[in-house]
Every structure is written in C-alpha cells, then in structure tokens.
Design a protein around this motif. Sequence first.
Motif, PDB file in Angstrom:
ATOM      1  N   ALA A   1      70.371  53.719   4.815  1.00  0.00           N
ATOM      2  CA  ALA A   1      70.931  54.230   6.071  1.00  0.00           C
ATOM      3  C   ALA A   1      70.477  53.430   7.295  1.00  0.00           C
ATOM      4  CB  ALA A   1      70.592  55.714   6.266  1.00  0.00           C
ATOM      5  N   GLN A   2      69.826  52.283   7.078  1.00  0.00           N
ATOM      6  CA  GLN A   2      69.435  51.447   8.199  1.00  0.00           C
ATOM      7  C   GLN A   2      70.310  50.197   8.245  1.00  0.00           C
ATOM      8  OE1 GLN A   2      65.304  50.546   8.516  1.00  0.00           O
ATOM      9  NE2 GLN A   2      64.656  52.677   8.628  1.00  0.00           N
ATOM     10  N   CYS A   3      70.357  49.583   9.416  1.00  0.00           N
ATOM     11  CA  CYS A   3      71.165  48.381   9.620  1.00  0.00           C
ATOM     12  C   CYS A   3      70.384  47.421  10.513  1.00  0.00           C
ATOM     13  CB  CYS A   3      72.506  48.741  10.272  1.00  0.00           C
ATOM     14  SG  CYS A   3      73.652  47.366  10.468  1.00  0.00           S
ATOM     15  N   ARG A   4      70.450  46.160  10.209  1.00  0.00           N
ATOM     16  CA  ARG A   4      69.756  45.176  11.037  1.00  0.00           C
ATOM     17  C   ARG A   4      70.304  45.199  12.456  1.00  0.00           C
ATOM     18  NH1 ARG A   4      69.715  43.251   5.837  1.00  0.00           N
ATOM     19  NH2 ARG A   4      67.637  42.560   5.173  1.00  0.00           N
ATOM     20  N   ALA A   5      69.426  45.011  13.436  1.00  0.00           N
ATOM     21  CA  ALA A   5      69.815  45.129  14.846  1.00  0.00           C
ATOM     22  C   ALA A   5      70.665  43.957  15.308  1.00  0.00           C
ATOM     23  CB  ALA A   5      68.570  45.252  15.724  1.00  0.00           C
ATOM     24  N   SER A   6      70.471  42.792  14.706  1.00  0.00           N
ATOM     25  CA  SER A   6      71.274  41.625  15.058  1.00  0.00           C
ATOM     26  C   SER A   6      71.207  40.615  13.918  1.00  0.00           C
ATOM     27  CB  SER A   6      70.780  40.993  16.363  1.00  0.00           C
ATOM     28  OG  SER A   6      69.500  40.414  16.189  1.00  0.00           O
ATOM     29  N   MET A   7      72.245  39.775  13.831  1.00  0.00           N
ATOM     30  CA  MET A   7      72.291  38.724  12.817  1.00  0.00           C
ATOM     31  C   MET A   7      73.051  37.533  13.383  1.00  0.00           C
ATOM     32  SD  MET A   7      73.062  40.796   9.256  1.00  0.00           S
ATOM     33  CE  MET A   7      72.772  39.324   8.242  1.00  0.00           C
TER      34      MET A   7
END
Length: 294
Positions: free
Chosen positions: A114-120
Amino acid sequence: KWHDEARAAQRAADLLRDVSNDHLFGIDFNPLLVRAAQMNLVMHGDGSTNVYHANSLLPPGEWSREPPNDVYHNVRPGRYDIVVTNPPFGSQISIDDMHILDQFELAKFDIEAAQCRASMPPEQLFIERCLYLLKPGGRMAIVLPDSILSNPGLTFIRRWILKRARLLASVDLPQVTFEPYTGTQTSVLLLQKKTADEMEWEKMTSTHVDYQVFMTTPQAVGHDRRGQPHYLRTPEGKLIEHEETVPVMRRTDQGTKVEHRTRQRKLLHDDLPEVARYFREWITQPERMRWLNG
C-alpha cells in the motif's frame, strides 16, 4: 536498364510509405519535435499520420482522442511487436505526480504494501510503459543510464525487469555517444516481454530458465566529445579512404534516370555497425531462434 532501376526505386518508396502508414507509430511529449518528425516523414515520402503528441506517462485513458491527434485510439497497449526509444533521463526531471506514479507497478515494487515511491526518474517509468505497449513476446530497445544496471539502490528495477522480460542484449555505449549534449554513461538494453504463461510458470516453480545474453562494449561511435566526425586513420595518422559507387537519380525529358558515380569516402571510426552485425549473427543461430520464438 535505367528504366527498371527507376521503377524499382519508385516501388521501394511506395512500399516504404505503405508500411510506415500501416505499422509505424511514434509518440512524443514535445509538440515541436512531433511537428519536425511529421515534416521529415513528408519530405521522405513516408507518411506522417502516425506521429502523435502526448505525455506517454499519463494514464492511457487520458491520452487525447481528438483527431488528428487521436492518440488514445491509435497507440494501443499490447499492440506492438517492437518498441524503440531513447527516453529523457535525469534526477532533475523526476516524476513526483502521484496521479502518474500510482499507475506503475515499478513505483510500488519491493516496498511495503500500500506504499508508493514519492518520486522516480522518468527513464525508470518508461521501461514499464514500453513493456505495457508491447505484445507478449514483443521486443524493445531502450537507452538507459548505466546507474539502472549497476546502482545497488536500483536493484529493485533490475529484479522487476527480469520478472517481466528476458534480457536479450546489453550494449555499454562509449561516454561520448551523446556528447556534446550530455556525457551521461548509457547502455542500450534489448528486452523481450514474457508471456503470462511464462511468468506464471516461473512463479509456480520458483525457477527461471537459463539463457545466454549478448553483451558488448563498443569503443567508438563515429564522433568525438565535441560532436565532430571521428575518422579511421593509419598508425601514421593518415586518413583511411575507400572508393565507392553510388546511384544518383537525375530527371531528364525522358523521365528519371539512374546514374552511377564513384567517389572517395573517409571511413568513420564507428563500432556500432559491427555490433549490429555480430548481434544479428548471434541471435539468428537456430537454437536461439527456437528459444526467441517460443
């Protein structure tokens, strides 16, 4: 004889235009580059109707549907046999819009649920987007910064790639490849998208099929750090030249005439044509063709 050559040249041009109109598609974020590509195609008689303007990282459902830039109905996921791309890359243009990131599996891969990287960086997302556009078994060639291949902090990307695709080849490009515009060290990856059955079998058996990967490190690409041509020379520094015969089309009162003229040509110090030749010989071996075609 020149009538036959002229007809053959016209027939080849017609076939190229038909193939381009039916099978070649392009998409770019910069409208000026899209227009330039369209004009270039018109000038070469290849057609221009399949080059579209869009942010390809947006959810495909949000791509334009308005003719003549109807990206949504013409650039369809899972449709393409081959994708070739040199995406923009760099930490200074990272994607931090959660509306975009949330659609990508890579943004959530190998982190807590349920988490997602803040930027890529965009080049990482382009890997997934290109595989999304490919048919199962389709192939892609993508230019990527070497950090994706070697940075310990990006191991999750390499794991994701090997889960979704076979690595066919890795070509480590010389640093001067994109100079004088950028000195970023890059490689070209050639990937083949796995089928759903292949991924399911690997998941159920917790095994991966062993296979060979073509790898090479060319030393020259035909230009130097300033972008000037880099020619082959003898040990004494003399330019190496060879004579070549080239066809020249000339219009006359009787129609188009093909003439052949000879000229001296300096040889660029460029290893990439040899890389392509060796790869073609390597990949077309019978045992590899059987593996490549399933």
